[in-house]
Structure formats: C-alpha cells, structure tokens
Design a protein around this motif. Structure first.
Motif, PDB file in Angstrom:
ATOM      1  N   GLU A  77      -6.015   0.130  14.514  1.00  0.00           N
ATOM      2  CA  GLU A  77      -4.936   1.096  14.301  1.00  0.00           C
ATOM      3  C   GLU A  77      -4.704   1.919  15.555  1.00  0.00           C
ATOM      4  OE1 GLU A  77      -6.129   3.276  10.919  1.00  0.00           O
ATOM      5  OE2 GLU A  77      -5.696   1.652   9.524  1.00  0.00           O
ATOM      6  N   GLU A  97     -11.132  -1.896  11.887  1.00  0.00           N
ATOM      7  CA  GLU A  97      -9.807  -1.605  11.335  1.00  0.00           C
ATOM      8  C   GLU A  97      -9.248  -0.331  11.972  1.00  0.00           C
ATOM      9  OE1 GLU A  97      -7.614  -1.010   7.040  1.00  0.00           O
ATOM     10  OE2 GLU A  97      -9.704  -1.631   7.142  1.00  0.00           O
ATOM     11  N   GLN A 140      -7.707  -7.552  12.514  1.00  0.00           N
ATOM     12  CA  GLN A 140      -6.858  -6.383  12.316  1.00  0.00           C
ATOM     13  C   GLN A 140      -5.741  -6.318  13.336  1.00  0.00           C
ATOM     14  OE1 GLN A 140      -6.958  -4.521   9.721  1.00  0.00           O
ATOM     15  NE2 GLN A 140      -8.723  -5.607   8.889  1.00  0.00           N
TER      16      GLN A 140
END
Lengths: 624, 128
Positions: free
Chosen positions: B111, B107, A202
C-alpha cells in the motif's frame, strides 16, 4: 551395650564416586549456563524486532515473543547452578564418608581379629565390648551423616524441580517430549520468503505499473529473487494461489524475474520472457542505433558508453536470435522461452513442447562457443530434432509421447580456440550451478520427486558441465555425446546422481575434436580400409583439467554408436565430425549442407539418444 | 552478497521510515532479516546447549546410581527435561511468528509502495 560383634554391613554403602558427581555438576552448570547465554543472546537480538518490523494488530505480540524462553532458560540455569552446588557439597560428603568408612572398616577388622584371637566368634568377649560399642557408635554416626547428605541433596532436587513439576521420587525421566532438532536457518529463510512473495502478490494486485515501479526502485530486491530465490515448490504453491489478473500483472510488470523464477508455471514464464523480448529488443535496438549514429558522427564514446555498446550488441543479437527462434514455432513443436537473462553474455533456454504437461523433460546442454546470439536457433533445432525422435521412439515403445526438450544455453560457455578456456573446468563448474538450479526448478515446479522424469543430454564441453551438475542433482537419464572430458571430481558413472545403467556415452569415429577437450590432439591415419572409421594417432598432449573419457571402461558408462548404422532395416548416418547440428545450421542459412552432426535428423546418435533419454536401451529394452 | 545488497537497499528504504511510522507500520527488510537471522543463529546455539543439558541431566542421574538420591535426581530430570527444548521452541516460535506476520506487513508495504510512488516520491516505493 551391644553384644553383637560389629562387621562391615554396619557401615553405610557408599556407591557414588565423588569425581563422577563433580563431573555431573560441572556439566549441568555449564550446559544450563550455555543455554541461558544463548537465550539471552536471542532475546537481546530479538529486542530490536519492533524497530524493523511493525504492523499494528499483526506484530503487537512479537517483541515479547522471547520473554518466555529467556525466563525458562533463566529458571533452568538457576536450578542447574543450585543443583550443581548441592552436588559438589554432596561430592565432598562422599569423599569424607568414604574416608571415614575406610578408617572405621580397618578398626572393625582389627577388633574382629582380636576377638578371633581370643577364641570368640560373633559373641563379643567382655574385654572387647567397650571397643565394640565405640565402633558401633561411630558406624551409626557415619550412617546418619550419609543419610543426611542424601536428604540434603534430595531437598535441593525437590526445591529446584520447578513449580509446575510433580515431584515423585523414583519416577523415571522419560516423560518429557524429546528435543526435536529444528533447522533454524531454514526457518529464517522461510521468513525471508514469506516477506517477499506476499509483497509481490500485493503489488500485483495493484497492477503491472506498481510492480514495474517497485522493481525499478528496488533493483537489488528484484535481483535477489533470482540470485537467492525461494524454493521452487514454495514459489509453485504461491503461484498457484494467485488470481489470473495477479499473474498477468507479474508477467508483464516483473517479467525479468518471473520469466526465470523457478516454480512459476512454464507457460507464464514463457509469457514473461516473450514480454521481455518484445519490450527489450526494440529498446536495445534504438539505443544501439543511437550509439552507432554517434560513432558514425565521430563523437567519441565514453568508457561507460563503449561498455554499453558492447553489451547492447550482444543483447540485440541474442534477442533477435530468440525472436527468430520463436517464429519457427509450430503447433506440433511449440517453442517457448523458459529462461532469459540479459547480462553478459545473455543466457536463455527454449523449450520445445509443453513443460507444464510433459511426462518427461530432457535438457540439452551445449558445449564451447555456444551463445544465444549465435547458436540458439540451431541448438533449438537440435532439441526439436531430439523431441521428434523421442516421440517417434515413444510410439514404437508404447510410452507417453507427451515429452518436451529444452535447448539450454543457460551458462557462459568457453570461447572457441585459440582460447584455452575449454581445457579448464571453471566455466563448467559455474555452468553446473546454473544447470542444477534449472533441473531442481523443474522438479519443484512440476512437483516431481528429485530427478524423476528428467533427462540430460550433453554435447562436448556440455558433458563436463552436465556431469558436475548431476553429481549433485539427480536426473533419471544422462547421455554424454562427444565428451570434451569429465572433471576428475566425477571419477566414474557411480559419482553422478543417475540410476545405475542410465548413463550413456558416445563419440563418432570421425570426430577428432572431442578428444582435444580431453587434452589429446589426434589425427586420422591414412588408411586403405574403412574411411568412415579411420585409425588415429596422437600428435600432442594438452594440459586439460578434465581428461576423463566417459567411454573408457573404467568410467562405467554404457556405450552406443554415433557412426553409420542400420537399425531395424533403416539406415542412419554417423556424425561427420564434432558438431552437434551442422545440417540444421546449414538449413538456417538456407544452404543445402553436406555434413550431419550428433543431433541432426537421420543420425544414429540422435536415434539412440532418443531411446537412452527416455530410459531405454538403443535396442528398445526398458532400463530398470 | 545478498546481505550486502539488502543493506544497500535498506539505506534508501530507511529514508521513508518517517512516512511509514505515521501510518503505524514499519518494515525494514534488511533490518528484519538481520534480526531474524541472528536470532535463528542464537537459536541454533541454544539447540546445541539443549542437547548438552539433556546429557548433563543424564550424567547427574547416572552419578547417583545406588543412592537414596537417585530417585530424586530422576524426578528432577523429569521435571526439568523439557525446559531446554521449550527455550528452543520459543525461539523457533518467535521466528515463525515473524514469518506469519510478513503477509500483513507485505500488504501494508505494498500500500505504501503504491501511495508513495503515485505521489511522485523520489524516496522509494515503500519502506522495503
């Protein structure tokens, strides 16, 4: 009134032993209580999961995941305790019924003796009928008591068999699935891996800068990826699933890790290490120059700066040497850096050939005094010579010539004498751990079965290191050149994870250094005979911890020559001494060079090692 | 060693917990790892206890051989024999489920790492 004379069959048949019943009760109570305690322990621990792992929509059910196992354990423990109590009561009944049965049996035998004495048989004489009736009554009551005890126990079994269970007396107990043992520690590691690798992906999706920032702000996490990496096969599968942009982001934004992470494709590791080199070399040079300028201006360095200065000197030397090594790369013998760590000392591995496609990888392990700064160029030249000889041999043998070698200076080698480090096994043991990781990483990255297609060629103290490594990590072929001695924990070739017949050893007659590592200082005797094979005399005995010579018959390695030889009409030189690549070193210095060593071109040892590291005898016979 | 490192790391990471909580997600890697590892250890103990339970059930059935209770004991064993493995499976399932959600957590973590760093936060790139 009962006319039939009472006998033993009128008594209940009591087979159980009270002690065994009590033992079963204890075991059931304790085991189910133990299970309940473990389940509650797990439940208590798990109750904290929501405080440390929460992602709406993904973890909502997680905190309740332990409710069912705890409830099941509670139910089982409750049933276990109830059944255990019933069993103890039943055991008391067993004791009582057995005691009464014994007494009753004695009375029966006494009556039967009296009847017999009075000339009767199974017909009870009138004068004994009252006694006979009384005994029948006692037997009936005892049978009834015994039946009741069993009924009571059955009732508890029935009540505690669980609401979902179908109670069918007499059914066997083999219908439930067996307990499948699970490696829970492995499951926990899987959690760890699962959390780390997706995070990297990610971050990679956001570009190298995000990765670089994260790495800078989480140095411990980055280091942990190398110190305690996920399994190479896990990494390989993860890496394969990444997009090109993600891979590139990781290669440039996380190069220090990606360049060493077992499981990452070697081409990408090479790109990462190239990136590290290109970034770190000018940076280290600039900082080194700044500190050097301070020294020139007589500004005293702090202790930290002095340590940094020493580290930078090593780093600059190592990176510059790697840079020169890569500049010698050719299309026919492509060189890539497949491992690079910038600690003290800096460590590196340079591949010659394509590790991602090669049908066989041979890892060359050096001995004492080898550093990246001082020796990676020559050691890579030696690895290149070996690959060249392997390809030549492969052509003659009719096997795949897409092979690769690795110049592996992946461990902190012992210092040269007068240091006595080379006489101990400590550095070999530490190096063996790193070598195992590299070898297992190669298997995992390529998806090869453990040990398949991998060979190790070791020189001098590298043989001490390599044998400790392959005692635990399998390889297909092992060649030990000029051994500085094998640790006693590897007493012979049967102790290494190498197929029988695939372990080879060699030492040149003119090598008087290898034996020093084994503790034996030897000198050549003046001889009028063959000067290329001088006799030896031992002049000193040193306290080496690794004295075993793999050429000794008892060590059970196969032997080949590292001396002057004519093979298939072609002359090969013997090694002139202990060094592995003196000719290559001379060439790097731009000097003509006189001596040759074990991995120099044109030597018998290089030629023979090429064969043995491909799984063939020096005579060209495939080793089964 | 790794644990020590993680613990050190988590101290700084915890300092960003407020920001992450506002987003509804939170992950303390060191803490989560500790919970998972301790739970796994308890699961290993439960696994050993489950074997003991199976042996105990067998012993009970054996001790009642030749009685009218033998069949009932066997039925009890049949009915209860899967309880202990079910406990172990439950623990394994919980730990495995934690691994399964790690992807989503990562994830979210990424972020946060991106956002906090871009905002010039000096507190760390995400709650990790």
């Amino acid at each position: 009134m009962t006319a039939t004379l009472i006998d033993e069959p009128a008594l209940p048949d009591v087979r159980p032993v009270a002690g065994a019943v009590v033992d079963g009760a204890d075991a059931l109570r304790n085991a189910t209580a133990g299970l309940r305690a473990a389940a509650h322990d797990a439940g208590r621990t798990w109750s904290g999961i929501d405080a440390v792992l929460r992602s709406p929509g993904a973890t909502d059910a997680l905190p309740r995941a332990m409710d069912a196992p705890v409830a099941t354990a509670d139910g089982l423990a409750s049933a276990g305790a109830a059944v255990a109590a019933a069993l103890e009561t039943f055991a008391d009944q067993v004791t009582t019924v057995r005691r009464r049965r014994r007494a009753l049996l004695a009375d029966i035998e006494e009556l039967r003796a009296r009847v017999s004495a009075s000339g009767g048989n199974d017909t009870v004489p009138v004068e004994h009928r009252a006694d006979n009736d009384e005994l029948h009554g006692r037997a009936r009551r005892l049978r009834s008591r015994w039946a009741q005890a069993q009924d009571d126990l059955n009732g508890v079994f029935r009540a505690r068999s669980g609401s979902g269970g179908l109670f069918l007396p007499g059914l066997g107990g083999g219908t439930a699935p067996p307990l499948v043992m699970v490696d829970l520690a492995g499951v926990a590691r899987g959690f760890d891996d699962a959390l780390r690798l997706p995070l990297l992906r990610q971050l990679a999706a956001r570009g190298p800068e995000a990765l670089g920032r994260w790495a800078a702000e989480h140095p411990h996490e980055a280091a942990r990826l190398l110190d305690h990496p996920p399994a190479a096969r896990t990494v390989a599968a993860w890496w394969d699933g990444l997009g090109t942009d993600e891979r590139t982001a990781l290669v440039t934004g996380f190069s220090a890790v990606v360049g060493n992470l077992e499981g990452v494709r070697y081409a990408d590791r090479a790109r990462a290490n190239r990136h590290t080199l290109e970034v770190e070399l000018p940076r280290a040079r600039a900082r080194y120059a700044a500190l050097s300028a301070d020294i020139a201006r007589s500004r005293p360095l702090s202790a930290a700066e002095r340590a940094e200065y020493t580290l930078l000197a090593e780093r600059v030397g190592a990176l510059a040497a790697l840079d020169r090594t890569l500049r010698a790369s050719t299309a026919a013998a492509p060189r890539t850096v497949v491992a690079l760590t910038l600690g003290s000392p800096p460590l590196a591995a340079v591949a010659v050939g394509d590790l991602d496609t090669a049908s066989r990888i041979t890892v060359a392990v050096p001995g004492m005094g080898n550093t990246v700064a001082g020796d990676i160029e020559a050691w890579t030249a030696g690895a290149g010579n070996l690959r060249e000889a392997q390809r030549s041999a492969a052509d003659r043998l009719g096997v795949d010539r897409d092979v690769a070698t690795v110049a592996w200076i992946g461990y902190d080698t012992p210092d040269m004498p007068p240091s006595v480090e080379v006489l101990g096994s400590r550095k070999a043991a530490a190096g063996a751990v790193r070598l195992r990781s590299f070898l297992e990483g190669a298997s995992g990255t390529r998806g090869w079965p453990a040990g398949a297609h991998l060979a190790v060629v070791a020189h001098s103290y590298g043989t001490t290191t390599a044998t400790l490594a392959v005692a635990q990590t399998p390889v297909a072929d092992l060649t030990l050149l000029a051994s500085a001695g094998i640790d006693p924990s590897v007493p012979d070739a049967r102790a290494v994870e190498v197929p029988r017949g695939h372990v080879w050893a060699s030492q040149a007659d003119r090598d008087f250094v290898a034996n020093v590592g084994r503790g034996s200082v030897e000198l050549p005797l003046p001889t009028a005979g063959d000067a290329s094979a001088p006799d030896r005399v031992t002049v000193a005995d040193l306290a080496s911890t690794h004295r075993l010579d793999p050429r000794a018959p008892g060590w059970r390695a196969r032997i080949f020559s590292s001396d002057d030889e004519v093979i298939e009409g072609r002359s090969f030189r013997g090694s002139d001494g202990h060094a592995a690549t003196p000719a290559a070193e001379a060439a790097l210095r731009g000097e003509p060079g006189k001596d040759v060593g074990y991995l120099d071109r044109g030597t018998s040892s290089l030629r023979n090692t090429a064969y043995t590291s491909l799984g063939f005898t020096p005579g060209g016979r495939k080793i089964p | 060693m790794a644990q020590a490192r993680m613990a050190q790391g988590s101290t700084a990471q915890n300092s960003t917990a407020q920001g992450s909580t506002a987003q509804g997600w939170h992950v303390d890697v060191a803490g989560a790892q500790a919970v998972v590892e301790r739970t796994a250890r308890a699961g290993t103990t439960a696994q050993a206890a489950a074997l003991d339970v199976d042996r105990a059930l067998q012993a009970v059935v054996g001790s009642l051989a030749g009685t009218a209770s033998a069949g009932a004991a066997q039925s009890f064993r049949a009915a209860r024999r899967d309880d202990a493995p079910a406990v172990v499976r439950g623990v394994v399932a919980a730990v495995t489920a934690a691994a399964a959600v790690a992807d989503a957590v990562a994830e979210a973590d990424a972020e946060m790492a991106d956002r906090t760093t871009a905002a010039g936060s000096s507190r760390g790139a995400g709650v990790r």
